[in-house]
Design an enzyme around this catalytic site. Structure first.
Site, PDB file in Angstrom:
ATOM      1  N   ASP A   1       0.837  -1.201   0.000  1.00 53.32           N
ATOM      2  CA  ASP A   1       0.000   0.000   0.000  1.00 53.32           C
ATOM      3  C   ASP A   1       0.872   1.252   0.000  1.00 53.32           C
ATOM      4  O   ASP A   1       0.479   2.300   0.509  1.00 53.32           O
ATOM      5  CB  ASP A   1      -0.911  -0.017   1.232  1.00 53.32           C
ATOM      6  CG  ASP A   1      -2.032   1.011   1.124  1.00 53.32           C
ATOM      7  OD1 ASP A   1      -2.572   1.413   2.183  1.00 53.32           O
ATOM      8  OD2 ASP A   1      -2.357   1.425  -0.004  1.00 53.32           O
TER       9      ASP A   1
ATOM     10  N   GLU B   1     -11.309   4.275  -1.502  1.00 49.73           N
ATOM     11  CA  GLU B   1     -11.787   4.591  -0.148  1.00 49.73           C
ATOM     12  C   GLU B   1     -12.642   5.866  -0.109  1.00 49.73           C
ATOM     13  O   GLU B   1     -12.287   6.882  -0.690  1.00 49.73           O
ATOM     14  CB  GLU B   1     -10.606   4.738   0.835  1.00 49.73           C
ATOM     15  CG  GLU B   1      -9.468   5.622   0.403  1.00 49.73           C
ATOM     16  CD  GLU B   1      -8.365   4.858  -0.295  1.00 49.73           C
ATOM     17  OE1 GLU B   1      -8.632   3.799  -0.875  1.00 49.73           O
ATOM     18  OE2 GLU B   1      -7.222   5.334  -0.300  1.00 49.73           O
TER      19      GLU B   1
ATOM     20  N   LYS C   1       2.993   3.480  -5.665  1.00 55.23           N
ATOM     21  CA  LYS C   1       2.478   2.482  -6.621  1.00 55.23           C
ATOM     22  C   LYS C   1       3.562   2.007  -7.585  1.00 55.23           C
ATOM     23  O   LYS C   1       3.523   0.884  -8.043  1.00 55.23           O
ATOM     24  CB  LYS C   1       1.266   3.062  -7.355  1.00 55.23           C
ATOM     25  CG  LYS C   1       0.208   3.636  -6.392  1.00 55.23           C
ATOM     26  CD  LYS C   1      -0.078   2.736  -5.173  1.00 55.23           C
ATOM     27  CE  LYS C   1      -0.743   3.477  -4.031  1.00 55.23           C
ATOM     28  NZ  LYS C   1      -0.761   2.709  -2.766  1.00 55.23           N
TER      29      LYS C   1
ATOM     30  N   ASP D   1      -3.184  -3.004  -2.530  1.00 56.42           N
ATOM     31  CA  ASP D   1      -4.232  -1.986  -2.597  1.00 56.42           C
ATOM     32  C   ASP D   1      -4.020  -1.130  -3.853  1.00 56.42           C
ATOM     33  O   ASP D   1      -2.927  -1.065  -4.417  1.00 56.42           O
ATOM     34  CB  ASP D   1      -4.166  -1.085  -1.352  1.00 56.42           C
ATOM     35  CG  ASP D   1      -5.369  -0.145  -1.269  1.00 56.42           C
ATOM     36  OD1 ASP D   1      -5.231   0.943  -0.686  1.00 56.42           O
ATOM     37  OD2 ASP D   1      -6.446  -0.487  -1.812  1.00 56.42           O
ATOM     38  N   ASN D   2      -5.085  -0.479  -4.325  1.00 56.88           N
ATOM     39  CA  ASN D   2      -5.005   0.533  -5.387  1.00 56.88           C
ATOM     40  C   ASN D   2      -4.559   0.038  -6.741  1.00 56.88           C
ATOM     41  O   ASN D   2      -3.941   0.798  -7.505  1.00 56.88           O
ATOM     42  CB  ASN D   2      -4.064   1.679  -4.961  1.00 56.88           C
ATOM     43  CG  ASN D   2      -4.367   2.210  -3.609  1.00 56.88           C
ATOM     44  OD1 ASN D   2      -3.556   2.110  -2.693  1.00 56.88           O
ATOM     45  ND2 ASN D   2      -5.562   2.768  -3.446  1.00 56.88           N
TER      46      ASN D   2
HETATM   47  O1  LIG Z   1      -0.083   7.018  -2.449  1.00 60.17           O
HETATM   48  C1  LIG Z   1      -0.769   6.235  -1.825  1.00 60.17           C
HETATM   49  N1  LIG Z   1      -0.248   5.484  -0.852  1.00 60.17           N
HETATM   50  C2  LIG Z   1       1.188   5.595  -0.550  1.00 60.17           C
HETATM   51  C3  LIG Z   1       1.430   6.396   0.717  1.00 60.17           C
HETATM   52  C4  LIG Z   1       2.714   5.930   1.315  1.00 60.17           C
HETATM   53  N2  LIG Z   1       2.947   5.816   2.632  1.00 60.17           N
HETATM   54  N3  LIG Z   1       4.185   5.323   2.767  1.00 60.17           N
HETATM   55  C5  LIG Z   1       4.697   5.155   1.552  1.00 60.17           C
HETATM   56  C6  LIG Z   1       5.994   4.595   1.303  1.00 60.17           C
HETATM   57  C7  LIG Z   1       6.555   3.714   2.235  1.00 60.17           C
HETATM   58  C8  LIG Z   1       7.799   3.147   2.018  1.00 60.17           C
HETATM   59  C9  LIG Z   1       8.485   3.450   0.862  1.00 60.17           C
HETATM   60  N4  LIG Z   1       9.716   3.074   0.415  1.00 60.17           N
HETATM   61  C10 LIG Z   1       9.872   3.692  -0.778  1.00 60.17           C
HETATM   62  N5  LIG Z   1       8.827   4.465  -1.075  1.00 60.17           N
HETATM   63  C11 LIG Z   1       7.943   4.338  -0.063  1.00 60.17           C
HETATM   64  C12 LIG Z   1       6.695   4.911   0.147  1.00 60.17           C
HETATM   65  N6  LIG Z   1       3.794   5.530   0.610  1.00 60.17           N
HETATM   66  C13 LIG Z   1      -2.239   6.144  -2.062  1.00 60.17           C
HETATM   67  C14 LIG Z   1      -2.852   7.121  -2.863  1.00 60.17           C
HETATM   68  C15 LIG Z   1      -4.233   7.088  -3.087  1.00 60.17           C
HETATM   69  C16 LIG Z   1      -4.886   8.121  -3.935  1.00 60.17           C
HETATM   70  C17 LIG Z   1      -5.965   7.781  -4.765  1.00 60.17           C
HETATM   71  C18 LIG Z   1      -6.580   8.736  -5.549  1.00 60.17           C
HETATM   72  C19 LIG Z   1      -6.121  10.044  -5.518  1.00 60.17           C
HETATM   73  F1  LIG Z   1      -6.726  10.984  -6.262  1.00 60.17           F
HETATM   74  C20 LIG Z   1      -5.037  10.388  -4.693  1.00 60.17           C
HETATM   75  C21 LIG Z   1      -4.430   9.441  -3.907  1.00 60.17           C
HETATM   76  C22 LIG Z   1      -5.027   6.080  -2.512  1.00 60.17           C
HETATM   77  C23 LIG Z   1      -4.410   5.115  -1.725  1.00 60.17           C
HETATM   78  O2  LIG Z   1      -5.142   4.111  -1.141  1.00 60.17           O
HETATM   79  C24 LIG Z   1      -3.036   5.125  -1.513  1.00 60.17           C
HETATM   80  O3  LIG Z   1      -2.488   4.122  -0.749  1.00 60.17           O
HETATM   81 MG   LIG Z   2      -3.904   2.524  -0.541  1.00 60.42          MG
END
Ligand SMILES: O=C(NCCc1nnc(-c2ccc3[nH]cnc3c2)[nH]1)c1cc(-c2ccc(F)cc2)cc(O)c1O
Ligand SMILES: [Mg+2]
Length: 214
Positions: free
Chosen positions: A141, A199, A144, A169-170
């Site tokens: 999650d 969500e 992406k 997810d996603n």
């Molecule tokens: O970007 C997302 N989630 C990612 C957050 C994250 N939290 N931690 C990290 C991490 C963790 C270790 C990592 N190591 C390297 N990159 C890393 C990134 N990334 C995300 C975005 C949406 C979304 C949908 C529609 C829209 F219009 C805008 C947004 C919906 C979702 O359910 C998501 O999960």
């Molecule tokens: Mg997500």
């Protein structure tokens, strides 16, 4: 100074949820995101699919990539058997700080290890740093464009075993096309799509469940 969305989400938990009651923490976050501000938690609709997969797998060792505010971390940990553990990777230190407090409010600190930093660096260190042999369940999650490289990294580091479940997810929104193509066409995975919605919205999204065949 202006508060951030994760800080406002944490305040909603501290105001509306009961300490030590994970389900009330999940409910408080879902109410906040429906009534006040959208936030990128897996949410209640996809969350029910997540719950059913976790209950079916009954994992002892879980890896979550992308903690954010800890919503799915709490959701998963509340279903784990007593000695089971979840390691959750968060890249953004501000998110990690909030997640630790949400997890503490739920009273699940003993089951959850929040690790800060890039997945690409931490995955190769899982065995030596955390004494992990293989994961029973991986919940993807995070960013992406990291789903595919990190899945290949998990394979190469021997962190997947025959029967390990990857739940992503996603896969539709924002979308992970290269990951989907890989797990759906590789002979090393058996994949299944669970159609749902992004969500707190009516937009299509879904979870992809893939069994590693070894
Ligand atoms: O970007 C997302 N989630 C990612 C957050 C994250 N939290 N931690 C990290 C991490 C963790 C270790 C990592 N190591 C390297 N990159 C890393 C990134 N990334 C995300 C975005 C949406 C979304 C949908 C529609 C829209 F219009 C805008 C947004 C919906 C979702 O359910 C998501 O999960
Ligand atoms: Mg997500």
């Amino acid at each position: 100074t202006q508060s951030t969305r994760p800080q406002r989400l944490l305040h909603a938990v501290q105001k509306n949820a009961t300490r030590g009651d994970p389900r009330s923490v999940v409910k408080a976050i879902d109410n906040f995101c429906r009534q006040k501000e959208w936030a990128m938690n897996v949410g209640d609709e996809k969350g029910c699919i997540l719950d059913s997969v976790v209950s079916e797998v009954n994992p002892v060792t879980v890896l979550e990539l992308g903690t954010y505010c800890g919503y799915s971390t709490v959701r998963i940990a509340s279903l784990l058997p007593p000695r089971a553990k979840i390691i959750t990777l968060e890249f953004n230190p501000d998110y990690a700080k909030i997640a630790r407090q949400v997890i503490a409010w739920a009273g699940l600190e003993d089951k959850i290890q929040v690790v800060e930093g890039p997945s690409g660096e931490w995955i190769p260190k899982m065995k030596e740093q955390f004494g992990v042999k293989t994961f029973d369940l991986v919940f993807l999650d995070h960013w992406k464009d990291r789903y595919l490289p990190d899945t290949k990294l998990l394979e190469d580091c021997g962190l997947l075993r025959k029967g390990t479940i990857l739940l992503a997810d996603n896969v539709i929104c924002p979308g992970t096309p290269d990951y989907l193509e890989y797990v759906r066409n590789s002979p090393r995975y058996k994949s299944q799509y669970f159609k749902s919605h992004l969500e707190y919205t009516k937009a299509e999204d879904g979870l992809e469940k893939s069994v590693f065949l070894g």
